[in-house]
Design an enzyme around this catalytic site. Structure first.
Site, mmCIF file in Angstrom:
data_model
loop_
_atom_site.group_PDB
_atom_site.id
_atom_site.type_symbol
_atom_site.label_atom_id
_atom_site.label_comp_id
_atom_site.label_asym_id
_atom_site.label_seq_id
_atom_site.Cartn_x
_atom_site.Cartn_y
_atom_site.Cartn_z
ATOM 1 N N HIS A 1 -2.482 -8.040 -0.997
ATOM 2 C CA HIS A 1 -2.545 -8.067 0.463
ATOM 3 C C HIS A 1 -3.592 -7.039 0.896
ATOM 4 C CE1 HIS A 1 -1.488 -8.224 4.642
ATOM 5 N NE2 HIS A 1 -1.190 -6.948 4.656
ATOM 6 N N ASN B 1 2.450 7.217 -0.616
ATOM 7 C CA ASN B 1 3.352 6.067 -0.618
ATOM 8 C C ASN B 1 4.173 5.938 -1.897
ATOM 9 O OD1 ASN B 1 3.256 4.557 1.963
ATOM 10 N ND2 ASN B 1 1.066 4.677 1.578
ATOM 11 N N ASP C 1 -0.920 -13.400 5.863
ATOM 12 C CA ASP C 1 -2.211 -13.949 5.419
ATOM 13 C C ASP C 1 -2.121 -15.475 5.309
ATOM 14 O OD1 ASP C 1 -3.216 -11.210 4.841
ATOM 15 O OD2 ASP C 1 -1.677 -11.295 3.300
ATOM 16 N N ASP D 1 14.381 5.663 9.946
ATOM 17 C CA ASP D 1 13.047 6.205 10.205
ATOM 18 C C ASP D 1 13.073 7.698 9.913
ATOM 19 O OD1 ASP D 1 10.308 6.433 11.091
ATOM 20 O OD2 ASP D 1 10.653 4.641 12.311
ATOM 21 N N VAL E 1 6.757 -4.447 3.192
ATOM 22 C CA VAL E 1 5.713 -4.754 4.168
ATOM 23 C C VAL E 1 4.703 -3.613 4.259
ATOM 24 C CG1 VAL E 1 5.267 -5.320 6.602
ATOM 25 C CG2 VAL E 1 7.375 -6.133 5.492
ATOM 26 N N GLY E 2 5.203 -2.381 4.172
ATOM 27 C CA GLY E 2 4.345 -1.201 4.310
ATOM 28 C C GLY E 2 3.237 -1.190 3.268
#
Length: 334
Positions: free
Chosen positions: A188, A106, A160, A43, A130-131
């Site tokens: 997504h 990102n 989903d 992190d 996933v982010g």
């Protein structure tokens, strides 16, 4: 018994999805009940004190398979010799932030993590992004790790998929396990297309086509689709936080299927590299398809009939992905 532990990275490890996810991984629900694990937790620096608390809790679970936990803010340590990488951490959308700004932030993160995969991880590493925006983040990571096969990268649309499955199950009054082969096509995002034209529902002991089981075409072509597309927003509105428990469960499902394969005659949804697909989806995207998995290798399910209704929705979500990709790739070159 496999004595060699595998090295599994979770990024955004101090966040709320990770908090719901780490116990399941460490307990053996994902990679197998006899597979020892070394957990690497990454992190950003300001989150390290919080992460230390997560490490303490993992230690306090006294789990037999968890050999070691390493928490860090350094990519060279986090990405070393990985067997699996679950990239949960990303820049969240802040109030008043343009989608372009979000993409730009990102691209920087996933360019860096892709480069770290390239430099430090095994070439066999399986990478799950996933982010958000997950499809495009995944594509950027894959492009930044040219020597790792594109097939090793996927993004999460299993949440989903599970949402769609559950909506049908509730409508038919059966357990979710009695609903199989729903499909999430595309991004997504709210343009995704939840498709039940190939879905089967087990009712009173026999398998029925979803449209025959539900007996409400207007719902299946209307509110069902929008409910699944908007579900993430609905959870945020209710909980004031984004989906964490359900996202963690979907991550577990996705990675377990990669590791152990999909059941015979069933397919699941995941965002994978589109090049060479037979559904007319443009190349060089990470796009969600129906896939089957065997020997840790996915294959897009071919030969499903696509009607005009589906075609329109599949094309619309592809348009959004092309736009995201082109914006992101422009940033990547800067």
């Amino acid at each position: 018994m496999p004595s060699e532990p595998i090295r599994v990275l979770v990024t955004g490890a101090a966040g709320q999805i990770a908090y719901s996810l780490l116990f399941s991984i460490a307990k053996g629900d994902v990679f197998g009940k006899d597979q020892p694990i070394i957990l690497l937790l990454l992190d950003i620096s300001p989150m390290l004190p919080v992460l230390e608390g997560v490490v303490m809790e993992l230690q306090d679970c006294a789990l037999p398979l968890l050999r070691e936990v390493i928490s860090t803010d350094k990519e060279d340590l986090a990405f070393k010799d990985l067997d699996a990488a679950i990239l949960v951490g990303s820049m969240p959308r802040k109030e008043g932030m343009e989608r372009k700004d979000l993409l730009m932030a990102n691209v920087a993160i996933f360019k860096s993590q892709g480069a770290a995969l390239e430099k430090y991880s095994k070439k066999t590493v399986k990478v799950l992004v996933v982010g958000n925006p997950a499809n495009t983040n995944c594509l950027i990571a894959a492009k930044s790790a040219p020597s790792i096969p594109k097939e090793n990268f996927s993004c999460l649309t299993r949440l989903d998929h599970n949402r769609a499955r559950s909506q049908v199950a509730m409508r038919c009054g059966v357990p979710a396990t009695h609903v199989k082969n729903v499909i999430i096509w595309g991004n997504h995002s709210s343009t995704q297309y939840p498709d039940v034209h190939h879905c089967m529902v087990k009712m009173a002991g026999s398998d029925l086509a979803c449209f025959d089981a539900v007996k409400d075409d207007a719902w299946l072509k209307g509110d069902f689709i929008s409910t699944v597309q908007q579900r993430g927003a609905a959870v945020i509105k209710a909980r004031k936080l984004s989906s964490a428990m359900s996202a963690a469960k979907a991550i577990c499902d996705h990675m377990r299927d990669i590791w152990t394969g999909t059941p015979e005659g069933e397919f699941i949804s995941m965002g994978v590299y589109s090049t060479g697909n037979t559904y007319g989806v443009p190349d060089d995207l990470i796009y969600s398809f129906p896939v089957q998995i065997k020997d840790k290798t996915w294959k897009i399910v071919d030969g499903l009939e696509i009607n005009d209704f589906s075609r329109g929705k599949m094309d619309a979500t592809a348009v959004e992905l092309i736009e995201e990709r082109d914006t992101a790739v422009a940033f990547l070159g800067q």
